[in-house]
Motif scaffolding. Sequence first.
Motif, PDB file in Angstrom:
ATOM      1  N   UNK A  61       0.812  -1.214   0.000  1.00 59.35           N
ATOM      2  CA  UNK A  61       0.000   0.000   0.000  1.00 59.35           C
ATOM      3  C   UNK A  61       0.850   1.272   0.000  1.00 59.35           C
ATOM      4  N   UNK A  62       2.140   1.147  -0.297  1.00 60.60           N
ATOM      5  CA  UNK A  62       3.048   2.300  -0.254  1.00 60.60           C
ATOM      6  C   UNK A  62       2.633   3.474  -1.129  1.00 60.60           C
ATOM      7  N   UNK A  63       2.006   3.266  -2.310  1.00 58.84           N
ATOM      8  CA  UNK A  63       1.689   4.430  -3.151  1.00 58.84           C
ATOM      9  C   UNK A  63       0.819   5.492  -2.476  1.00 58.84           C
ATOM     10  N   UNK A  64       0.030   5.124  -1.470  1.00 57.54           N
ATOM     11  CA  UNK A  64      -0.839   6.126  -0.837  1.00 57.54           C
ATOM     12  C   UNK A  64      -0.085   6.990   0.162  1.00 57.54           C
ATOM     13  N   UNK A  65       1.095   6.546   0.605  1.00 55.53           N
ATOM     14  CA  UNK A  65       1.803   7.286   1.649  1.00 55.53           C
ATOM     15  C   UNK A  65       2.201   8.681   1.188  1.00 55.53           C
ATOM     16  N   UNK A  66       2.657   8.792  -0.035  1.00 53.86           N
ATOM     17  CA  UNK A  66       3.065  10.100  -0.545  1.00 53.86           C
ATOM     18  C   UNK A  66       1.873  11.049  -0.591  1.00 53.86           C
ATOM     19  N   UNK A  67       0.712  10.556  -1.026  1.00 53.76           N
ATOM     20  CA  UNK A  67      -0.480  11.405  -1.077  1.00 53.76           C
ATOM     21  C   UNK A  67      -0.846  11.935   0.299  1.00 53.76           C
ATOM     22  N   UNK A  68      -0.707  11.092   1.307  1.00 51.99           N
ATOM     23  CA  UNK A  68      -1.001  11.540   2.673  1.00 51.99           C
ATOM     24  C   UNK A  68      -0.059  12.673   3.084  1.00 51.99           C
ATOM     25  N   UNK A  69       1.222  12.480   2.808  1.00 50.63           N
ATOM     26  CA  UNK A  69       2.204  13.486   3.209  1.00 50.63           C
ATOM     27  C   UNK A  69       1.996  14.800   2.475  1.00 50.63           C
ATOM     28  N   UNK A  70       1.598  14.724   1.200  1.00 50.78           N
ATOM     29  CA  UNK A  70       1.427  15.923   0.383  1.00 50.78           C
ATOM     30  C   UNK A  70       0.195  16.715   0.796  1.00 50.78           C
TER      31      UNK A  70
ATOM     32  N   UNK B 285       6.230   2.679   8.279  1.00 45.21           N
ATOM     33  CA  UNK B 285       6.343   2.736   6.817  1.00 45.21           C
ATOM     34  C   UNK B 285       5.960   4.121   6.277  1.00 45.21           C
ATOM     35  N   UNK B 286       4.907   4.709   6.858  1.00 48.41           N
ATOM     36  CA  UNK B 286       4.513   6.033   6.378  1.00 48.41           C
ATOM     37  C   UNK B 286       5.630   7.049   6.596  1.00 48.41           C
ATOM     38  N   UNK B 287       6.210   7.062   7.776  1.00 47.84           N
ATOM     39  CA  UNK B 287       7.259   8.045   8.077  1.00 47.84           C
ATOM     40  C   UNK B 287       8.453   7.866   7.138  1.00 47.84           C
ATOM     41  N   UNK B 288       8.799   6.633   6.854  1.00 49.85           N
ATOM     42  CA  UNK B 288       9.904   6.364   5.933  1.00 49.85           C
ATOM     43  C   UNK B 288       9.611   6.956   4.563  1.00 49.85           C
ATOM     44  N   UNK B 289       8.398   6.729   4.053  1.00 46.64           N
ATOM     45  CA  UNK B 289       8.034   7.250   2.735  1.00 46.64           C
ATOM     46  C   UNK B 289       7.876   8.762   2.741  1.00 46.64           C
ATOM     47  N   UNK B 290       7.343   9.307   3.842  1.00 50.34           N
ATOM     48  CA  UNK B 290       7.087  10.744   3.906  1.00 50.34           C
ATOM     49  C   UNK B 290       8.372  11.566   3.924  1.00 50.34           C
ATOM     50  N   UNK B 291       9.488  10.958   4.297  1.00 45.27           N
ATOM     51  CA  UNK B 291      10.767  11.680   4.281  1.00 45.27           C
ATOM     52  C   UNK B 291      11.134  12.137   2.869  1.00 45.27           C
ATOM     53  N   UNK B 292      10.628  11.426   1.871  1.00 47.59           N
ATOM     54  CA  UNK B 292      10.889  11.841   0.498  1.00 47.59           C
ATOM     55  C   UNK B 292      10.208  13.169   0.194  1.00 47.59           C
TER      56      UNK B 292
END
Length: 607
Positions: free
Chosen positions: A362-371, A391-398
């Motif tokens: 479900x990683x593709x949704x993490x960026x949308x949440x952060x944005x 996992x969210x925090x890891x992806x949101x660092x991008x």
Amino acid sequence: MSRLRPSGVLPLLIAGGLMCNGWRLRRRLSALRTLAPADAPAGGWVRFVTAEGVTLADAVQRSAAAHARTRGLAVLDLVPADLPVEAALDLARVVDPATYRTERLCVGRGAAHALAVQPTVLERAGIDTIAGLDPVEITKFTAEAKRCAPSDTDLVVAPPFEAVDVDLGKRRAALEATGFPGVWALTPMVVRYVLLAAGFCAHRGWGVAAVLAYCAQPYLVVAGGPLRPRDLRWAWLRPVREPYTWIRTALGTWRSPEQEREREVEAAARQRYSRDLASGTARFFESRRETCPWCGGHALRKSVESPDFSQRKPGIFRLDRCLDCGHVFQNPRLSVAGLEFYYRDFYDGAGAENADFGFTVTAPVYRDRAVMVAPFTTPTRWLDVGTGQAHFCNAAREVWPDTVFDGLDMSANVERAQQRGWISRGFRGSFPELAEELAGRYDVVSMHHYLEHTRDPFTELDAAARVLLPGGYLLIEVPDPEWPLARLLGRYWPGWSQPQHQHLFPLGNLRTALADRGLTAVAEQRAQAQMPLDFGGCALFRVTTLMPDLSPWSPLAATRLRRLWRVGAWTLGAPVILAGGLVDQVIKAALRDRGRSNCYRLLARKD
């Protein structure tokens, strides 16, 4: 020109699919770089982790160290240029070298031969022995190294480094180390052969073409690329060699010392579950309530009754809907003992690998949440509540590289996430109990698929309001109980997720509850929050009910016959699950501009 007969369509599609997939795998492998010679000594920049039987020449070590240093890599997987055909195909199936470094949440995979690793990564991964690792150890370390260096891991072809011979007796254990049960290794081979046989039976001429395409696929994948498999000249015997390889793999009995310890842990867990269930499940539930926990209304109606589809632990769980406010809640809800029992081995323990896989998918949704917060604030300190393995925090660092991300969770996973460097600090415990310690510390607090798991959502929202700075933002994402497919799919809708989800809220209810706590909704998202899991998840639940339960809480032993039964069920059910997933993707695309979804996000500002 003669027309194509209908009977030839199936084998023609199979042949075309094999060639298209072969071209996809070829493009992946062609992205692999090759080490350039280097004269400077390796020094202390990296250390080398090697599998049993592997020896690295000084020239390879110098080249690998120079490659890692110049590209700022913390982990470099060294791929032998003569990797055997099946190993090369396996590598291409699980790794896309073009995006491997930039995809922070992709699963760490490699050639399982040798890695150049910075000492800090070895420390975070907790590894002491770095030479002569068995297939399980090198496989697990490769995955953990990628987690500890999510954006600084890459692969490279390392001539004249030669591949070691594959021990088929140990291959099953290596597959199981990736969370892939060994007997399931037969499933892809069986599916391919069933399709080829069906195509041959439908039309012999085109069926032969499909078999030839199957034989030619390895040549298409590696010809002219950076890999030169030592056994490529025998690839035309693939219809005979592959069954031998996979059957030998499935029949392998070797287990690593770590896996033997895991078996001992599983045996102890089986005894504990047996004791827990000896007196039944009544103590896992509180008394049934007659009023809505959200509005106090008395007009309640059964929404759905469901077993535990995810873990298949015993029990039937009921969700009631309040006709006054629309709130859906578990009734009777789990007791504290019930929460411990049903959450055990789900996110950690025996279920840790499955949970990690689910979060990765479900990683593709993490960026949308952060944005989502970008139009309103540039976060400085962000607390992710219910972070799990972060996992969210890891992806949101991008998205927010300068933001300090902290995580809070009830499980030990949050401490491991801090050790990996995915979060700056991990808090373990209950959010309401830790709120005083964290008061006024964060300008963003997020709860992604957390609030529906809690016993008392109101106290969780109170805690969030207390932790936020004035002008800070609370981001919430939850399943939407008003989603039409929830009724259509009934108890098989993944959003019900019993027995874990205790409360599901209509958007209006949550908006009002936030306003009562001084939090004003500033943005809402529905279509962007869509999780494409409805029909695929429904199909998965249906398929799992047809197969034997091999978990530690099952009263029946995990015999070979029952394992093979599971293989058969997965083989037959995989196409159904895949079809359901494709339908979900179509629905997600169709609803992109419709404003409806199976989940919603709400962003609120603290006044």
